[in-house]
Scaffold this motif. Structure first.
Motif, PDB file in Angstrom:
ATOM      1  N   THR A   1      22.270 -79.538  26.769  1.00  0.00           N
ATOM      2  CA  THR A   1      23.165 -79.258  25.645  1.00  0.00           C
ATOM      3  C   THR A   1      24.591 -79.499  26.079  1.00  0.00           C
ATOM      4  O   THR A   1      24.831 -79.915  27.222  1.00  0.00           O
ATOM      5  CB  THR A   1      22.971 -77.799  25.154  1.00  0.00           C
TER       6      THR A   1
ATOM      7  N   TRP B   1      28.543 -79.677  21.383  1.00  0.00           N
ATOM      8  CA  TRP B   1      27.471 -79.542  20.377  1.00  0.00           C
ATOM      9  C   TRP B   1      27.421 -78.107  19.860  1.00  0.00           C
ATOM     10  O   TRP B   1      27.407 -77.857  18.655  1.00  0.00           O
ATOM     11  CB  TRP B   1      26.105 -79.929  20.966  1.00  0.00           C
TER      12      TRP B   1
ATOM     13  N   ARG C   1      28.596 -77.087  16.021  1.00  0.00           N
ATOM     14  CA  ARG C   1      27.517 -76.744  15.074  1.00  0.00           C
ATOM     15  C   ARG C   1      27.457 -75.265  14.730  1.00  0.00           C
ATOM     16  O   ARG C   1      26.890 -74.889  13.723  1.00  0.00           O
ATOM     17  CB  ARG C   1      26.138 -77.105  15.648  1.00  0.00           C
TER      18      ARG C   1
ATOM     19  N   CYS D   1      17.947 -59.635  11.040  1.00  0.00           N
ATOM     20  CA  CYS D   1      19.418 -59.630  10.978  1.00  0.00           C
ATOM     21  C   CYS D   1      19.948 -58.901   9.750  1.00  0.00           C
ATOM     22  O   CYS D   1      21.157 -58.680   9.645  1.00  0.00           O
ATOM     23  CB  CYS D   1      19.942 -61.062  11.022  1.00  0.00           C
TER      24      CYS D   1
ATOM     25  N   ARG E   1      16.461 -75.530  23.674  1.00  0.00           N
ATOM     26  CA  ARG E   1      17.899 -75.629  23.404  1.00  0.00           C
ATOM     27  C   ARG E   1      18.237 -75.350  21.931  1.00  0.00           C
ATOM     28  O   ARG E   1      19.378 -75.057  21.601  1.00  0.00           O
ATOM     29  CB  ARG E   1      18.422 -77.009  23.805  1.00  0.00           C
ATOM     30  N   SER E   2      17.230 -75.488  21.051  1.00  0.00           N
ATOM     31  CA  SER E   2      17.542 -75.300  19.628  1.00  0.00           C
ATOM     32  C   SER E   2      17.715 -73.824  19.268  1.00  0.00           C
ATOM     33  O   SER E   2      18.264 -73.504  18.215  1.00  0.00           O
ATOM     34  CB  SER E   2      16.470 -75.940  18.747  1.00  0.00           C
TER      35      SER E   2
ATOM     36  N   MET F   1      12.309 -71.268  15.067  1.00  0.00           N
ATOM     37  CA  MET F   1      13.140 -71.350  13.866  1.00  0.00           C
ATOM     38  C   MET F   1      13.211 -72.765  13.321  1.00  0.00           C
ATOM     39  O   MET F   1      13.334 -73.711  14.079  1.00  0.00           O
ATOM     40  CB  MET F   1      14.559 -70.894  14.254  1.00  0.00           C
TER      41      MET F   1
ATOM     42  N   GLY G   1      15.782 -74.464  11.775  1.00  0.00           N
ATOM     43  CA  GLY G   1      17.214 -74.180  11.630  1.00  0.00           C
ATOM     44  C   GLY G   1      17.781 -74.554  10.272  1.00  0.00           C
ATOM     45  O   GLY G   1      18.516 -73.776   9.651  1.00  0.00           O
ATOM     46  N   GLN G   2      17.410 -75.738   9.798  1.00  0.00           N
ATOM     47  CA  GLN G   2      18.021 -76.184   8.536  1.00  0.00           C
ATOM     48  C   GLN G   2      17.527 -75.376   7.348  1.00  0.00           C
ATOM     49  O   GLN G   2      18.274 -75.130   6.396  1.00  0.00           O
ATOM     50  CB  GLN G   2      17.769 -77.673   8.338  1.00  0.00           C
TER      51      GLN G   2
ATOM     52  N   VAL H   1      16.680 -72.208   7.470  1.00  0.00           N
ATOM     53  CA  VAL H   1      17.375 -70.923   7.548  1.00  0.00           C
ATOM     54  C   VAL H   1      18.808 -71.079   7.037  1.00  0.00           C
ATOM     55  O   VAL H   1      19.329 -70.239   6.292  1.00  0.00           O
ATOM     56  CB  VAL H   1      17.369 -70.371   8.991  1.00  0.00           C
TER      57      VAL H   1
ATOM     58  N   HIS I   1      26.818 -61.052   8.328  1.00  0.00           N
ATOM     59  CA  HIS I   1      26.068 -61.227   9.569  1.00  0.00           C
ATOM     60  C   HIS I   1      26.620 -62.443  10.304  1.00  0.00           C
ATOM     61  O   HIS I   1      26.834 -63.508   9.708  1.00  0.00           O
ATOM     62  CB  HIS I   1      24.585 -61.400   9.241  1.00  0.00           C
TER      63      HIS I   1
ATOM     64  N   ALA J   1      25.997 -65.180  12.284  1.00  0.00           N
ATOM     65  CA  ALA J   1      25.000 -66.107  12.825  1.00  0.00           C
ATOM     66  C   ALA J   1      25.645 -67.423  13.236  1.00  0.00           C
ATOM     67  O   ALA J   1      25.333 -67.976  14.295  1.00  0.00           O
ATOM     68  CB  ALA J   1      23.896 -66.364  11.799  1.00  0.00           C
ATOM     69  N   ASN J   2      26.529 -67.918  12.381  1.00  0.00           N
ATOM     70  CA  ASN J   2      27.021 -69.277  12.561  1.00  0.00           C
ATOM     71  C   ASN J   2      28.283 -69.425  11.719  1.00  0.00           C
ATOM     72  O   ASN J   2      28.279 -69.080  10.537  1.00  0.00           O
ATOM     73  CB  ASN J   2      25.913 -70.231  12.063  1.00  0.00           C
TER      74      ASN J   2
ATOM     75  N   ASN K   1      24.913 -64.687  17.922  1.00  0.00           N
ATOM     76  CA  ASN K   1      24.179 -63.955  16.888  1.00  0.00           C
ATOM     77  C   ASN K   1      23.463 -62.772  17.542  1.00  0.00           C
ATOM     78  O   ASN K   1      22.505 -62.961  18.284  1.00  0.00           O
ATOM     79  CB  ASN K   1      23.180 -64.925  16.234  1.00  0.00           C
TER      80      ASN K   1
ATOM     81  N   PHE L   1      21.468 -61.294   6.454  1.00  0.00           N
ATOM     82  CA  PHE L   1      20.379 -62.205   6.064  1.00  0.00           C
ATOM     83  C   PHE L   1      19.626 -62.576   7.319  1.00  0.00           C
ATOM     84  O   PHE L   1      20.214 -62.614   8.407  1.00  0.00           O
ATOM     85  CB  PHE L   1      20.945 -63.466   5.394  1.00  0.00           C
TER      86      PHE L   1
HETATM   87  N1  COA Z   1      22.285 -79.033  22.120  1.00  0.00           N
HETATM   88  C1  COA Z   1      22.235 -80.331  21.859  1.00  0.00           C
HETATM   89  N2  COA Z   1      21.440 -80.880  20.927  1.00  0.00           N
HETATM   90  C2  COA Z   1      20.670 -80.050  20.220  1.00  0.00           C
HETATM   91  C3  COA Z   1      20.664 -78.663  20.437  1.00  0.00           C
HETATM   92  C4  COA Z   1      21.512 -78.167  21.438  1.00  0.00           C
HETATM   93  N3  COA Z   1      21.605 -76.850  21.720  1.00  0.00           N
HETATM   94  N4  COA Z   1      19.803 -78.087  19.589  1.00  0.00           N
HETATM   95  C5  COA Z   1      19.271 -79.078  18.846  1.00  0.00           C
HETATM   96  N5  COA Z   1      19.796 -80.264  19.221  1.00  0.00           N
HETATM   97  C6  COA Z   1      19.514 -81.585  18.709  1.00  0.00           C
HETATM   98  C7  COA Z   1      18.165 -81.688  18.063  1.00  0.00           C
HETATM   99  O1  COA Z   1      17.164 -81.920  19.012  1.00  0.00           O
HETATM  100  C8  COA Z   1      18.368 -82.870  17.141  1.00  0.00           C
HETATM  101  O2  COA Z   1      18.261 -84.060  17.911  1.00  0.00           O
HETATM  102  P1  COA Z   1      17.528 -85.349  17.304  1.00  0.00           P
HETATM  103  O3  COA Z   1      18.331 -85.713  16.092  1.00  0.00           O
HETATM  104  O4  COA Z   1      17.608 -86.311  18.425  1.00  0.00           O
HETATM  105  O5  COA Z   1      16.152 -84.890  16.957  1.00  0.00           O
HETATM  106  C9  COA Z   1      19.835 -82.743  16.723  1.00  0.00           C
HETATM  107  O6  COA Z   1      20.452 -81.880  17.674  1.00  0.00           O
HETATM  108  C10 COA Z   1      20.014 -82.171  15.335  1.00  0.00           C
HETATM  109  O7  COA Z   1      19.198 -81.033  15.246  1.00  0.00           O
HETATM  110  P2  COA Z   1      19.189 -80.172  13.938  1.00  0.00           P
HETATM  111  O8  COA Z   1      18.258 -79.017  14.119  1.00  0.00           O
HETATM  112  O9  COA Z   1      18.986 -81.066  12.741  1.00  0.00           O
HETATM  113  O10 COA Z   1      20.699 -79.655  13.937  1.00  0.00           O
HETATM  114  P3  COA Z   1      21.475 -78.896  12.811  1.00  0.00           P
HETATM  115  O11 COA Z   1      22.648 -79.674  12.404  1.00  0.00           O
HETATM  116  O12 COA Z   1      20.568 -78.366  11.730  1.00  0.00           O
HETATM  117  O13 COA Z   1      22.019 -77.642  13.627  1.00  0.00           O
HETATM  118  C11 COA Z   1      21.496 -75.312  13.899  1.00  0.00           C
HETATM  119  C12 COA Z   1      21.093 -76.744  14.198  1.00  0.00           C
HETATM  120  C13 COA Z   1      20.471 -74.384  14.500  1.00  0.00           C
HETATM  121  C14 COA Z   1      22.869 -75.057  14.512  1.00  0.00           C
HETATM  122  C15 COA Z   1      21.576 -75.118  12.350  1.00  0.00           C
HETATM  123  O14 COA Z   1      20.415 -75.599  11.729  1.00  0.00           O
HETATM  124  C16 COA Z   1      21.751 -73.672  11.989  1.00  0.00           C
HETATM  125  O15 COA Z   1      22.772 -73.074  12.263  1.00  0.00           O
HETATM  126  N6  COA Z   1      20.763 -73.065  11.305  1.00  0.00           N
HETATM  127  C17 COA Z   1      20.789 -71.640  11.019  1.00  0.00           C
HETATM  128  C18 COA Z   1      20.313 -70.901  12.242  1.00  0.00           C
HETATM  129  C19 COA Z   1      20.591 -69.444  12.209  1.00  0.00           C
HETATM  130  O16 COA Z   1      21.701 -69.038  12.011  1.00  0.00           O
HETATM  131  N7  COA Z   1      19.552 -68.645  12.426  1.00  0.00           N
HETATM  132  C20 COA Z   1      19.621 -67.242  12.469  1.00  0.00           C
HETATM  133  C21 COA Z   1      19.797 -66.692  11.104  1.00  0.00           C
HETATM  134  S1  COA Z   1      19.739 -64.966  11.123  1.00  0.00           S
END
Ligand code: COA
Length: 323
Positions: free
Chosen positions: A28, A32, A36, A111, A150-151, A210, A212-213, A215, A247, A249-250, A277, A307
């Motif tokens: 990571t 990034w 994000r 959460c 990493r996600s 999760m 992610g998208q 959520v 909350h 989270a992001n 978070n 949420f």
């Molecule tokens: N570092 C680098 N790359 C990463 C990564 C990290 N930590 N985590 C994921 N990626 C990569 C993925 O593998 C993917 O690569 P690919 O395109 O080669 O497959 C790329 O980044 C995009 O992944 P994606 O999941 O589509 O990213 P995103 O823009 O949706 O962002 C989150 C991911 C998790 C930040 C976003 O979806 C989010 O915030 N969701 C809500 C999560 C949350 O708040 N949960 C708790 C709620 S209580």
């Protein structure tokens, strides 16, 4: 009768890791994670536990409320990462703070947990059953994280926050909450499967998983709907609200909610940059910080909204009554 918040507290683990450190753990980058999520570092428990942080936050809240622990009649601890299946974290807090007259229980709503705890206490207080309650959100989610994924591993941190509430003529004005079990699996964490003499399996621990998208979409749709429904019910508008404590989270979720509500980002205090978070702990930690810094003034109206897993969501609208 309603409830008012009369004291708050928080506890974060001593140790923290920043995004640069995570670059050495998974593939990571600081860029990034920051772009994000807005998260720069998170505190992780080493010696601390879910219960020990809850106890520290609770002690601060009791002192801040200027009450005796014996006055507390109800303890609700919102957590999805308890140290023990039983006794409950709430019973452990009861013992540690000497709240000998309290009934104590844990509440699982991920959460949204702290909001559900306030709303539950409100129901007890309105019904005239209890007058004083200690509400806590506490988590060591780091125990449920796959540190090779990493996600998810970049998102979460550990911590606890607490508030003492008591029956009052002013304070909580209204609430709104809901759940959708049909979408529960988009954010989940499984216990090891049942293993017994009839059904022998290797007990593999489950980790936070999760979509992610999904959520993200859920949060940015449901939270503004929930807030607007609450305001409409109470015949109020956005102009009446000084602060939204969401909350943590992001930052992109918070920005998107602010935009949908057509409200300035300045009304949305945030600390997720430092803590990540912390699930049920995020709202009470933030509440403690805005209270102790003097940011919230007596008479201000604020909305707290959570949420998360379940899926669950909830909000409450309060008038701040502390001088
Ligand atoms: N570092 C680098 N790359 C990463 C990564 C990290 N930590 N985590 C994921 N990626 C990569 C993925 O593998 C993917 O690569 P690919 O395109 O080669 O497959 C790329 O980044 C995009 O992944 P994606 O999941 O589509 O990213 P995103 O823009 O949706 O962002 C989150 C991911 C998790 C930040 C976003 O979806 C989010 O915030 N969701 C809500 C999560 C949350 O708040 N949960 C708790 C709620 S209580």
């Amino acid at each position: 009768m309603t409830l008012e918040i009369i004291g708050t507290g928080k506890c974060l683990p001593k140790a923290a890791i920043n995004n640069q450190f995570l670059e050495t753990v998974v593939d990571t980058s600081d860029e990034w994670i920051s772009s994000r999520t807005g998260i720069h570092k998170r505190h992780l428990a080493s010696k601390e536990t879910t219960a020990s942080m809850a106890v520290e936050a609770a002690k601060q809240a009791i002192e801040n409320a200027n009450i005796n622990a014996e006055d507390i009649e109800l303890i609700i601890t919102a957590t999805i990462s308890p140290d023990y299946a039983f006794p409950s974290t709430a019973c452990m807090v009861q013992q540690a703070v000497g709240a000998v007259n309290a009934v104590s229980m844990d509440l699982s709503a991920a959460c949204s947990g702290f909001i559900f705890a306030i709303n539950t206490a409100y129901a007890y207080i309105r019904a005239g059953i209890y007058k004083t309650a200690l509400l806590i959100g506490t988590e060591t989610l780091s125990r449920h994280i796959d540190w090779a994924d990493r996600s998810t591993c970049v998102l979460f941190g550990d911590g606890a926050g607490a508030a003492v509430v008591k029956s009052s003529k002013r304070g909580l004005i209204g609430l709104e909450q809901g759940s959708d079990g049909q979408k529960g699996m988009v954010l989940n964490c499984r216990y090891p499967e049942v293993s017994n003499p009839l059904n022998q399996r290797v007990a593999v621990p489950g980790y936070v998983q999760m979509e992610g998208q999904e959520v993200f979409k859920f949060a940015v749709k449901k939270v503004p709907e929930c807030i607007d429904a609450l305001l409409e019910k109470e015949h109020m508008t956005h102009a009446d609200i000084s602060w939204y404590l969401l909350h943590q989270a992001n930052i992109r979720i918070i920005q998107s909610i602010a935009k949908r509500l057509r409200e300035p980002l300045e009304k949305f205090p945030s600390n997720l940059e430092q803590y990540g978070n912390t699930s049920a702990a995020s709202i009470p930690i933030l509440l403690d910080e805005v209270h102790r810094s003097g940011q919230i003034k007596k008479g201000d109206k604020l909305i707290m909204a959570g949420f998360g897993g379940g899926l669950t969501w909830g909000a409450c609208l309060l008038e701040w009554t502390i001088d």
